[in-house]
Design a protein around this motif. Structure first.
Motif, PDB file in Angstrom:
ATOM      1  N   HIS A   1     -10.129 -10.965   8.314  1.00  0.00           N
ATOM      2  CA  HIS A   1     -10.115 -10.575   6.905  1.00  0.00           C
ATOM      3  C   HIS A   1      -9.646  -9.117   6.841  1.00  0.00           C
ATOM      4  O   HIS A   1      -9.988  -8.304   7.711  1.00  0.00           O
ATOM      5  N   LEU A   2      -8.890  -8.805   5.833  1.00  0.00           N
ATOM      6  CA  LEU A   2      -8.549  -7.416   5.543  1.00  0.00           C
ATOM      7  C   LEU A   2      -8.509  -7.242   4.039  1.00  0.00           C
ATOM      8  O   LEU A   2      -7.767  -7.942   3.343  1.00  0.00           O
ATOM      9  N   ARG A   3      -9.332  -6.325   3.547  1.00  0.00           N
ATOM     10  CA  ARG A   3      -9.346  -5.999   2.127  1.00  0.00           C
ATOM     11  C   ARG A   3      -9.161  -4.482   1.986  1.00  0.00           C
ATOM     12  O   ARG A   3      -9.914  -3.708   2.582  1.00  0.00           O
ATOM     13  N   VAL A   4      -8.171  -4.119   1.197  1.00  0.00           N
ATOM     14  CA  VAL A   4      -7.877  -2.704   0.957  1.00  0.00           C
ATOM     15  C   VAL A   4      -8.079  -2.445  -0.531  1.00  0.00           C
ATOM     16  O   VAL A   4      -7.381  -3.013  -1.378  1.00  0.00           O
ATOM     17  N   PHE A   5      -9.052  -1.591  -0.845  1.00  0.00           N
ATOM     18  CA  PHE A   5      -9.414  -1.282  -2.225  1.00  0.00           C
ATOM     19  C   PHE A   5      -8.847   0.080  -2.615  1.00  0.00           C
ATOM     20  O   PHE A   5      -9.098   1.084  -1.934  1.00  0.00           O
ATOM     21  N   GLY A   6      -8.110   0.101  -3.722  1.00  0.00           N
ATOM     22  CA  GLY A   6      -7.542   1.348  -4.225  1.00  0.00           C
ATOM     23  C   GLY A   6      -7.962   1.632  -5.645  1.00  0.00           C
ATOM     24  O   GLY A   6      -8.674   0.841  -6.283  1.00  0.00           O
ATOM     25  N   THR A   7      -7.504   2.749  -6.167  1.00  0.00           N
ATOM     26  CA  THR A   7      -7.891   3.166  -7.510  1.00  0.00           C
ATOM     27  C   THR A   7      -7.245   2.319  -8.605  1.00  0.00           C
ATOM     28  O   THR A   7      -7.689   2.341  -9.756  1.00  0.00           O
ATOM     29  N   LYS A   8      -6.205   1.550  -8.266  1.00  0.00           N
ATOM     30  CA  LYS A   8      -5.545   0.691  -9.241  1.00  0.00           C
ATOM     31  C   LYS A   8      -5.843  -0.793  -9.044  1.00  0.00           C
ATOM     32  O   LYS A   8      -5.574  -1.604  -9.938  1.00  0.00           O
ATOM     33  N   GLY A   9      -6.339  -1.168  -7.848  1.00  0.00           N
ATOM     34  CA  GLY A   9      -6.569  -2.576  -7.562  1.00  0.00           C
ATOM     35  C   GLY A   9      -6.838  -2.798  -6.095  1.00  0.00           C
ATOM     36  O   GLY A   9      -7.174  -1.852  -5.368  1.00  0.00           O
ATOM     37  N   PHE A  10      -6.693  -4.036  -5.648  1.00  0.00           N
ATOM     38  CA  PHE A  10      -6.909  -4.334  -4.233  1.00  0.00           C
ATOM     39  C   PHE A  10      -5.915  -5.381  -3.767  1.00  0.00           C
ATOM     40  O   PHE A  10      -5.348  -6.156  -4.545  1.00  0.00           O
ATOM     41  N   VAL A  11      -5.709  -5.400  -2.436  1.00  0.00           N
ATOM     42  CA  VAL A  11      -4.899  -6.425  -1.790  1.00  0.00           C
ATOM     43  C   VAL A  11      -5.692  -6.934  -0.603  1.00  0.00           C
ATOM     44  O   VAL A  11      -6.393  -6.165   0.068  1.00  0.00           O
ATOM     45  N   GLU A  12      -5.608  -8.242  -0.352  1.00  0.00           N
ATOM     46  CA  GLU A  12      -6.396  -8.808   0.735  1.00  0.00           C
ATOM     47  C   GLU A  12      -5.649  -9.929   1.440  1.00  0.00           C
ATOM     48  O   GLU A  12      -4.753 -10.575   0.877  1.00  0.00           O
TER      49      GLU A  12
ATOM     50  N   VAL B   1       0.837  -1.201   0.000  1.00  0.00           N
ATOM     51  CA  VAL B   1       0.000   0.000   0.000  1.00  0.00           C
ATOM     52  C   VAL B   1       0.876   1.257   0.000  1.00  0.00           C
ATOM     53  O   VAL B   1       0.645   2.201  -0.762  1.00  0.00           O
ATOM     54  N   ALA B   2       1.901   1.253   0.864  1.00  0.00           N
ATOM     55  CA  ALA B   2       2.778   2.418   0.972  1.00  0.00           C
ATOM     56  C   ALA B   2       3.519   2.680  -0.336  1.00  0.00           C
ATOM     57  O   ALA B   2       3.814   3.838  -0.672  1.00  0.00           O
ATOM     58  N   ALA B   3       3.794   1.626  -1.097  1.00  0.00           N
ATOM     59  CA  ALA B   3       4.496   1.781  -2.369  1.00  0.00           C
ATOM     60  C   ALA B   3       3.582   2.284  -3.484  1.00  0.00           C
ATOM     61  O   ALA B   3       4.060   2.564  -4.593  1.00  0.00           O
ATOM     62  N   GLY B   4       2.277   2.385  -3.203  1.00  0.00           N
ATOM     63  CA  GLY B   4       1.339   2.867  -4.207  1.00  0.00           C
ATOM     64  C   GLY B   4       0.899   1.807  -5.200  1.00  0.00           C
ATOM     65  O   GLY B   4       0.298   2.128  -6.231  1.00  0.00           O
ATOM     66  N   THR B   5       1.135   0.541  -4.884  1.00  0.00           N
ATOM     67  CA  THR B   5       0.834  -0.541  -5.816  1.00  0.00           C
ATOM     68  C   THR B   5      -0.641  -0.599  -6.184  1.00  0.00           C
ATOM     69  O   THR B   5      -0.993  -0.908  -7.330  1.00  0.00           O
ATOM     70  N   ILE B   6      -1.533  -0.312  -5.221  1.00  0.00           N
ATOM     71  CA  ILE B   6      -2.968  -0.364  -5.516  1.00  0.00           C
ATOM     72  C   ILE B   6      -3.558   1.031  -5.711  1.00  0.00           C
ATOM     73  O   ILE B   6      -4.770   1.203  -5.760  1.00  0.00           O
ATOM     74  N   GLY B   7      -2.702   2.033  -5.805  1.00  0.00           N
ATOM     75  CA  GLY B   7      -3.170   3.392  -6.022  1.00  0.00           C
ATOM     76  C   GLY B   7      -3.648   4.053  -4.743  1.00  0.00           C
ATOM     77  O   GLY B   7      -3.216   3.700  -3.638  1.00  0.00           O
ATOM     78  N   THR B   8      -4.536   4.995  -4.885  1.00  0.00           N
ATOM     79  CA  THR B   8      -5.098   5.705  -3.735  1.00  0.00           C
ATOM     80  C   THR B   8      -6.110   4.812  -3.022  1.00  0.00           C
ATOM     81  O   THR B   8      -7.033   4.282  -3.652  1.00  0.00           O
ATOM     82  N   VAL B   9      -5.958   4.660  -1.729  1.00  0.00           N
ATOM     83  CA  VAL B   9      -6.898   3.839  -0.957  1.00  0.00           C
ATOM     84  C   VAL B   9      -8.227   4.574  -0.840  1.00  0.00           C
ATOM     85  O   VAL B   9      -8.284   5.728  -0.408  1.00  0.00           O
ATOM     86  N   VAL B  10      -9.300   3.871  -1.223  1.00  0.00           N
ATOM     87  CA  VAL B  10     -10.636   4.458  -1.194  1.00  0.00           C
ATOM     88  C   VAL B  10     -11.509   3.803  -0.126  1.00  0.00           C
ATOM     89  O   VAL B  10     -12.281   4.483   0.551  1.00  0.00           O
ATOM     90  N   GLN B  11     -11.370   2.483   0.034  1.00  0.00           N
ATOM     91  CA  GLN B  11     -12.221   1.783   0.995  1.00  0.00           C
ATOM     92  C   GLN B  11     -11.444   0.635   1.638  1.00  0.00           C
ATOM     93  O   GLN B  11     -10.648  -0.045   0.978  1.00  0.00           O
ATOM     94  N   VAL B  12     -11.718   0.424   2.936  1.00  0.00           N
ATOM     95  CA  VAL B  12     -11.088  -0.662   3.687  1.00  0.00           C
ATOM     96  C   VAL B  12     -12.172  -1.443   4.412  1.00  0.00           C
ATOM     97  O   VAL B  12     -13.074  -0.851   5.033  1.00  0.00           O
TER      98      VAL B  12
ATOM     99  N   HIS C   1      -2.666   1.431  10.306  1.00  0.00           N
ATOM    100  CA  HIS C   1      -1.256   1.062  10.243  1.00  0.00           C
ATOM    101  C   HIS C   1      -0.922   0.174   9.052  1.00  0.00           C
ATOM    102  O   HIS C   1       0.244   0.091   8.659  1.00  0.00           O
ATOM    103  N   VAL C   2      -1.911  -0.523   8.488  1.00  0.00           N
ATOM    104  CA  VAL C   2      -1.667  -1.351   7.304  1.00  0.00           C
ATOM    105  C   VAL C   2      -2.123  -0.613   6.044  1.00  0.00           C
ATOM    106  O   VAL C   2      -1.342  -0.418   5.110  1.00  0.00           O
ATOM    107  N   ALA C   3      -3.379  -0.185   6.028  1.00  0.00           N
ATOM    108  CA  ALA C   3      -3.875   0.563   4.871  1.00  0.00           C
ATOM    109  C   ALA C   3      -3.353   1.999   4.844  1.00  0.00           C
ATOM    110  O   ALA C   3      -3.485   2.688   3.828  1.00  0.00           O
ATOM    111  N   GLY C   4      -2.777   2.450   5.954  1.00  0.00           N
ATOM    112  CA  GLY C   4      -2.132   3.752   5.989  1.00  0.00           C
ATOM    113  C   GLY C   4      -3.078   4.929   5.971  1.00  0.00           C
ATOM    114  O   GLY C   4      -2.694   6.037   5.589  1.00  0.00           O
TER     115      GLY C   4
END
Length: 327
Positions: free
Chosen positions: A245-256, A138-149, A185-188
């Motif tokens: 469960h943890l799902r972080v949705f960004g403008t480029k994708g998601f990680v879970e 997330v910090a590296a910007g891999t999934i873009g801007t975080v919109v929803q967690v 602390h994870v999704a930042g």
């Protein structure tokens, strides 16, 4: 080589750190209080050197104790216990929630400056795998801007769970706080506002005060949103103590990470990258703390940032209490 830090432990109500202290390179257990000595398994020589007290006051008086790890018998009392320790010249490491009222949390933060002692909560959720790898992505910007967690914490019910939430912090303070750390602390993403509801439905103790489930809704400082569910409804058949469960949705994708962290997935654009790399070892938050005290390293989070999920848990609990009065 730095001299080992002298550690005292108080209470067994939570995740006490005695096992971490076995053969620790930078810290040693010198004394306990309100803690069953038969639990220690360091070996005969080490056990004989450890002093055992009844009260926190006795532990504080031990001059070899430089840091006290608190798992206070009643969590509601723990902030006051921490202040006593710091005012007596001891550093403090506190089980979560370290405080159950915002004024107590503010007092702990103020005491760091007033006493010159260090204080930290057992707040290392984001530095264990797979959450460390998610934090880095997330910090590296891999999934873009975080919109929803979305975050979930589910533990089993057992008869030892206290009906009085002042003992361990309750479903929001004891369980949901991990999920709030997922968000921050994870999704930042810093939580701006939070609302909560909770229920005793499903409590097998008639008239018991234990809340079995909670739901929290949040707005984030960047304009995003987040939600958390937490409960004591994890059945034995799941096979793991915690069903996270943890799902972080960004403008480029998601990680879970799902099923208690057993499965992970990263999707970016039209590419399903599958499980994330979690080979890098995590690090216990206590190790960060000890190394910082001995000038061997730095804490990964500023204190206010470390404790902000606890502040949000306190506000969520206050919101839930108001909702029960005005359903």
């Amino acid at each position: 080589m730095a001299e080992k830090l002298g550690v005292g432990i108080y209470g067994a109500n939570g995740h006490q750190i005695h096992r971490l202290l076995a053969n620790h390179p930078w810290a040693r257990l010198v004394a306990t209080a309100a803690f069953p000595p038969e639990v220690l398994t360091f070996g005969e020589k080490e056990d004989l050197a450890i002093r055992h007290y009844v009260s926190l006051d006795q532990l504080i008086e031990d001059e070899e104790v430089e840091l006290i790890s608190l798992c206070s018998p009643r969590r509601r009392d723990q902030a006051a216990d921490a202040l006593r320790c710091m005012e007596a010249g001891k550093h403090v490491y506190a089980e979560k929630p370290c405080a159950m009222a915002e004024e107590d949390l503010d007092a702990l933060i103020a005491a760091v400056s007033a006493t010159g002692q260090r204080f930290h909560e057992m707040a290392g959720t984001a530095f264990e795998q797979p959450y460390l790898a998610m934090r880095q992505l997330v910090a590296a910007g891999t999934i873009g801007t975080v919109v929803q967690v979305f975050a979930q914490k589910s533990y089993p019910y057992h008869d030892g769970r206290p009906q009085d939430e002042d003992v361990d912090g309750g479903i929001i303070g004891q369980a949901s706080i991990h999920a709030l750390r997922f968000v921050e602390h994870v999704a930042g993403q810093r939580i701006a506002e939070i609302q909560g509801v909770e229920t005793t439905l499903g409590n097998p103790v008639a008239g018991g005060g234990l809340r079995i489930a909670a739901a929290l809704m949040m707005t984030l400082a960047n304009g995003g949103v987040a939600s958390v569910i937490a409960n004591y409804l994890n059945p034995k058949g799941f096979g793991r103590w915690g069903n996270e469960h943890l799902r972080v949705f960004g403008t480029k994708g998601f990680v879970e990470a799902t099923d208690g962290g057993a499965h992970t997935r990263l999707v970016v654009g039209d590419e399903d990258r599958g499980p994330i790399n979690t080979d890098a070892p995590g690090k216990d938050y206590f190790d960060f703390y000890v190394e910082s005290l001995l000038n061997l390293g730095r804490m990964p989070l500023p204190l206010e940032e470390e404790l902000h999920p606890t502040r949000m848990a306190i506000r969520a609990k206050r919101s839930a209490a108001a909702w029960r009065l005005n359903p």
